[in-house]
Design an enzyme around this catalytic site. Structure first.
Site, mmCIF file in Angstrom:
data_model
loop_
_atom_site.group_PDB
_atom_site.id
_atom_site.type_symbol
_atom_site.label_atom_id
_atom_site.label_comp_id
_atom_site.label_asym_id
_atom_site.label_seq_id
_atom_site.Cartn_x
_atom_site.Cartn_y
_atom_site.Cartn_z
ATOM 1 N N HIS A 178 0.841 -1.194 0.000
ATOM 2 C CA HIS A 178 0.000 0.000 0.000
ATOM 3 C C HIS A 178 0.879 1.248 0.000
ATOM 4 O O HIS A 178 2.098 1.161 0.198
ATOM 5 C CB HIS A 178 -0.955 0.000 1.208
HETATM 6 P P1 TYD Z 1 -2.589 -3.972 7.001
HETATM 7 O O1 TYD Z 1 -2.651 -2.550 6.540
HETATM 8 O O2 TYD Z 1 -3.013 -5.023 6.039
HETATM 9 O O3 TYD Z 1 -1.111 -4.323 7.502
HETATM 10 P P2 TYD Z 1 0.286 -4.097 6.759
HETATM 11 O O4 TYD Z 1 0.051 -3.122 5.687
HETATM 12 O O5 TYD Z 1 1.184 -3.547 7.779
HETATM 13 O O6 TYD Z 1 0.738 -5.421 6.241
HETATM 14 O O7 TYD Z 1 -3.430 -4.064 8.337
HETATM 15 C C1 TYD Z 1 -3.940 -5.292 8.821
HETATM 16 C C2 TYD Z 1 -5.207 -4.999 9.578
HETATM 17 O O8 TYD Z 1 -4.931 -4.206 10.734
HETATM 18 C C3 TYD Z 1 -6.215 -4.226 8.751
HETATM 19 O O9 TYD Z 1 -7.507 -4.772 9.010
HETATM 20 C C4 TYD Z 1 -6.151 -2.819 9.302
HETATM 21 C C5 TYD Z 1 -5.750 -3.050 10.748
HETATM 22 N N1 TYD Z 1 -4.975 -1.958 11.340
HETATM 23 C C6 TYD Z 1 -5.547 -1.177 12.320
HETATM 24 O O10 TYD Z 1 -6.728 -1.352 12.697
HETATM 25 N N2 TYD Z 1 -4.800 -0.195 12.899
HETATM 26 C C7 TYD Z 1 -3.537 0.063 12.529
HETATM 27 O O11 TYD Z 1 -2.881 0.980 13.070
HETATM 28 C C8 TYD Z 1 -2.962 -0.739 11.461
HETATM 29 C C9 TYD Z 1 -1.558 -0.491 10.989
HETATM 30 C C10 TYD Z 1 -3.717 -1.737 10.900
#
Ligand code: TYD
Length: 146
Positions: A61
């Protein structure tokens, strides 16, 4: 990998490795991330990734506004960056070095070693509206931005 201040990716806020303030003595090592000293942004949120299975992809992302510092506090992993025009890759495997990633940079985190822990210090509270999760959407904006 040696820390560098060279601009690599991120047109307005260059992504870069930052050597953190470190205190080492016979008891071990202590690394500090302090706003105004090691980073410029205020830290509003901290999260960490752990227990990643072999071969996993995290990140995938970009953020519209968020600034982050990523630290491999245990083990290592690769961070692949793309601002729509330039790409760069970093191996993070030193707890005393952080990778700064500014707005509008796509990041893929891959090749996690067993037991790796990825610490993320973020400038803003969680906001799903700040994310680009579709690479084509991101490139459509970032690739044409001035
Ligand atoms: P995601 O963005 O997929 O993780 P990464 O990009 O680090 O691999 O996030 C995984 C899940 O966690 C998604 O449902 C969003 C949630 N999340 C939160 O609720 N709060 C946060 O601060 C973060 C980073 C993720």
């Amino acid at each position: 990998m040696q820390p560098t201040k060279e601009a690599v990716v991120g047109r307005h806020n260059p992504c870069r490795l930052i050597q953190l303030t470190e205190f080492a003595d016979p008891r071990g090592r202590l690394a500090v991330v302090q706003t105004g000293q090691d980073i410029d942004f205020p830290i509003k949120r901290v999260y960490y990734l752990y227990d990643m299975p072999s071969g996993t992809l995290r990140g995938a992302h970009a953020h519209r506004n968020l600034e982050q510092l990523i630290v491999a506090v245990h083990g290592g992993f690769d961070v692949c960056l793309d601002d729509g025009r330039n790409k760069a890759g970093f191996r993070l495997d030193d707890p005393s070095v952080g990778l700064y990633i500014g707005p509008m940079v796509w990041r893929d985190l891959v090749n996690f070693s067993a037991g790796a822990v990825c610490l993320v210090l973020a400038s803003l509270p969680y906001d799903e509206g700040d994310y680009y999760r579709d690479y084509t959407d991101f490139i459509g904006v970032a690739g044409s931005a001035a």
